[in-house]
Motif scaffolding. Structure first.
Motif, PDB file in Angstrom:
ATOM      1  N   THR A 109     -28.467 -48.141 -29.284  1.00 45.31           N
ATOM      2  CA  THR A 109     -29.160 -48.004 -30.569  1.00 45.31           C
ATOM      3  C   THR A 109     -28.306 -47.221 -31.558  1.00 45.31           C
ATOM      4  OG1 THR A 109     -30.284 -45.956 -29.884  1.00 45.31           O
ATOM      5  CG2 THR A 109     -31.400 -48.045 -29.433  1.00 45.31           C
ATOM      6  N   LEU A 110     -28.621 -47.382 -32.833  1.00 47.88           N
ATOM      7  CA  LEU A 110     -27.943 -46.623 -33.877  1.00 47.88           C
ATOM      8  C   LEU A 110     -28.159 -45.129 -33.666  1.00 47.88           C
ATOM      9  CD1 LEU A 110     -26.460 -46.258 -36.563  1.00 47.88           C
ATOM     10  CD2 LEU A 110     -28.613 -46.809 -37.748  1.00 47.88           C
ATOM     11  N   GLY A 111     -29.377 -44.747 -33.285  1.00 49.27           N
ATOM     12  CA  GLY A 111     -29.658 -43.343 -33.034  1.00 49.27           C
ATOM     13  C   GLY A 111     -28.774 -42.772 -31.933  1.00 49.27           C
ATOM     14  N   ARG A 112     -28.569 -43.537 -30.859  1.00 52.25           N
ATOM     15  CA  ARG A 112     -27.730 -43.070 -29.747  1.00 52.25           C
ATOM     16  C   ARG A 112     -26.286 -42.889 -30.206  1.00 52.25           C
ATOM     17  NH1 ARG A 112     -29.017 -43.061 -24.353  1.00 52.25           N
ATOM     18  NH2 ARG A 112     -27.275 -42.378 -23.047  1.00 52.25           N
ATOM     19  N   ARG A 113     -25.779 -43.811 -31.019  1.00 51.05           N
ATOM     20  CA  ARG A 113     -24.406 -43.683 -31.511  1.00 51.05           C
ATOM     21  C   ARG A 113     -24.244 -42.424 -32.359  1.00 51.05           C
ATOM     22  NH1 ARG A 113     -25.163 -49.264 -31.863  1.00 51.05           N
ATOM     23  NH2 ARG A 113     -25.546 -49.264 -34.108  1.00 51.05           N
ATOM     24  N   LEU A 114     -25.260 -42.133 -33.175  1.00 51.41           N
ATOM     25  CA  LEU A 114     -25.197 -40.929 -34.001  1.00 51.41           C
ATOM     26  C   LEU A 114     -25.279 -39.671 -33.147  1.00 51.41           C
ATOM     27  CD1 LEU A 114     -27.455 -42.095 -36.965  1.00 51.41           C
ATOM     28  CD2 LEU A 114     -25.011 -41.550 -37.093  1.00 51.41           C
ATOM     29  N   VAL A 172     -20.639 -45.636 -38.583  1.00 47.12           N
ATOM     30  CA  VAL A 172     -21.651 -46.527 -38.019  1.00 47.12           C
ATOM     31  C   VAL A 172     -21.862 -47.702 -38.972  1.00 47.12           C
ATOM     32  CG1 VAL A 172     -22.882 -44.758 -36.703  1.00 47.12           C
ATOM     33  CG2 VAL A 172     -23.531 -45.190 -39.076  1.00 47.12           C
ATOM     34  N   ARG A 173     -22.337 -48.805 -38.417  1.00 47.61           N
ATOM     35  CA  ARG A 173     -22.613 -49.995 -39.220  1.00 47.61           C
ATOM     36  C   ARG A 173     -24.106 -50.082 -39.492  1.00 47.61           C
ATOM     37  NH1 ARG A 173     -20.330 -54.866 -40.746  1.00 47.61           N
ATOM     38  NH2 ARG A 173     -18.345 -54.113 -39.923  1.00 47.61           N
ATOM     39  N   ILE A 174     -24.483 -50.177 -40.765  1.00 43.84           N
ATOM     40  CA  ILE A 174     -25.870 -50.337 -41.181  1.00 43.84           C
ATOM     41  C   ILE A 174     -25.923 -51.465 -42.200  1.00 43.84           C
ATOM     42  CG2 ILE A 174     -27.903 -49.224 -42.203  1.00 43.84           C
ATOM     43  CD1 ILE A 174     -26.707 -46.522 -41.448  1.00 43.84           C
ATOM     44  N   PHE A 175     -26.784 -52.444 -41.963  1.00 42.48           N
ATOM     45  CA  PHE A 175     -26.900 -53.605 -42.856  1.00 42.48           C
ATOM     46  C   PHE A 175     -25.532 -54.249 -43.099  1.00 42.48           C
ATOM     47  CE2 PHE A 175     -30.539 -50.916 -44.584  1.00 42.48           C
ATOM     48  CZ  PHE A 175     -31.474 -51.533 -43.780  1.00 42.48           C
TER      49      PHE A 175
END
Length: 457
Positions: free
Chosen positions: A368-373, A380-383
């Motif tokens: 998940t994005l949260g885990r990467r952060l 990080v890649r968002i949209f």
């Protein structure tokens, strides 16, 4: 009685266990797999059992990783009852409809960015599918034995994880199966402590934090106050990715209780989650499930859902206006693992500035994005765009809605004769640590669930 494992068997999400009892078949949970894009693609696969063989579903609670594939199950032909606790039945509509909306938006976004010109990405399920699920839900109360199928008796008891969460006791064929569901820690705000059980022939035990101990509540409260003070002095905003059910309401509880101590009057507090706002209403309707401390707080001068500087931002335009607040905002938004929802927009606008702070207050699944952060990613890649991460990150474990290793062992320790245990709902490092601790403390038989593995009682 026989149990076959399908989901949350080597991972945290996708809870789903098939039980054969007295000639009938039922499912314990039917949850969505969450994590990386590759992980989530598995939700589209066929179920590893014959849908027309299932006679009933028993749902432990309303989190998407436990209920999120119910719309698929129904759309693919399941027509039987779905039993769950009364508060969970109320929450189910909110969470599943929100998941359907997110699935639709993600499908539209993916189709828009396809380079081959084909717009054939379809959502996992729709609000119409959710409506069909709700028609099959049968709400039952805590602590009442219910014969849901001939010779199959189910009793739900409070699990203390989120509102309506339940441990499931299933009695059939002269045997008792105890499914912990997700267990909350002792002393969780608002909720009652997990119910104590004394008898079982087999225990399916969650193990999300089976390999660690949480910080104490006292240390966590101190830490949160220090983060807010530091963020105010830095001149930035605070982002808190939070699950719409449980964590968002718990945060507001703490804000009310420590409003003066944390000097929160100087902040603008935003609950920027349409789903969490709807959940606030459901929580208020189930005041009878609150613990004694929560009932006192709700009757105090600072009611958690009526703080003087709290803003409920349901509409998109209201959420977008938060972008104009450059400092002094505490923004609580979903999703809790940053996999969807409005938190991604706020992260996009805040990650690059070291003045801002992000507080992670819940479990972040692999991929998940949260885990990467949490793991310290620099970008990080968002949209479909890359963003540098300069904002300050904090992981506050003491607010977890899951019991830690000590809590899981204490819950198991009330059972007579140390029944065998199968560990579910945990990654392998956590499960192995809990297995070793249980075996050492109780000299019991502990094994790890694996997909398609069967256990006979």
């Amino acid at each position: 009685m026989r149990v076959r494992f399908h989901g949350a068997a080597g991972e945290v999400t996708g809870s789903c266990h098939e039980v054969h009892a007295n000639g009938k078949v039922l499912l314990l949970d039917c949850g969505m797999i969450q994590g990386s894009d590759e992980d989530e693609k598995r939700n589209e696969l066929e179920f590893p059992f014959e849908i027309n063989s299932i006679d009933a579903v028993v749902l432990s609670h309303a989190h998407i990783d436990h209920c999120g594939r119910l719309p698929l199950l129904v759309s693919r032909g399941y027509r039987g009852p779905i039993y769950t606790q009364k508060a969970t039945a109320d929450l189910l509509k909110i969470l599943l409809e929100d998941a359907a909306s997110l699935a639709m938006m993600d499908a539209e976004r993916d189709n828009k960015h396809r380079r081959d010109g084909h717009q054939n990405h379809r959502p996992l399920f729709t609000k119409s599918d959710v409506g069909n699920v709700l028609k099959q839900v049968q709400a039952i109360a805590y602590d009442q034995a219910n014969e849901i199928l001939p010779g199959v008796v189910v009793t739900l008891r409070d699990a203390g994880h989120i509102l309506g969460s339940a441990c499931v006791t299933l009695e059939a064929d002269g045997k008792t199966l105890l499914f912990s569901g997700d267990l909350g820690p002792i002393g969780t705000p608002i909720l009652r402590d997990p119910a104590i059980h004394h008898k079982a022939d087999l225990v399916l035990l969650e193990s999300t934090y089976g390999g660690r101990l949480h910080r104490t509540r006292e240390a966590t409260i101190t830490e949160l106050g220090e983060i807010f003070e530091q963020a105010w002095n830095d001149g930035g905003n605070v982002l808190i990715p939070a699950f719409a059910v449980g964590r968002s309401q718990e945060l507001l509880y703490w804000f009310a209780k420590y409003y003066d101590e944390w000097n929160l009057k100087r902040w603008k507090i935003y609950l920027d989650s349409p789903m969490a706002i709807k959940v606030v209403d459901v929580v208020g309707r189930h005041f009878d499930l609150f613990d004694e401390d929560a009932q006192k707080v709700w009757q105090g001068k600072m009611q958690p859902f009526k703080l003087p500087n709290l803003h409920f931002t349901s509409e998109v335009a209201q959420s977008q206006e938060i972008n104009n607040v450059k400092r002094g905002a505490i923004i609580i938004a979903g999703s809790g693992m940053c996999t969807g929802g409005r938190i991604r927009h706020h992260l996009k606008n805040h990650l690059g500035n070291k003045k801002h702070h992000i507080i992670f207050v819940g479990y972040q699944a692999n991929g998940t994005l949260g885990r990467r952060l949490v793991d310290g990613a620099k970008t990080v890649r968002i949209f479909n765009e890359e963003y540098s991460v300069n904002a300050q990150r904090h992981t506050v474990g003491g607010l977890s809605a899951h019991a830690d290793q000590a809590g899981l062992m204490a819950w198991y320790g009330h059972l007579e004769k140390n029944p065998p245990v199968v560990l579910v709902h945990g990654e392998d490092d956590a499960r192995i640590a809990l297995k070793q601790a249980l075996e050492k403390e109780f000299d019991c038989d502990v094994s790890l669930a694996k997909p398609d593995r069967e256990v006979e009682l």
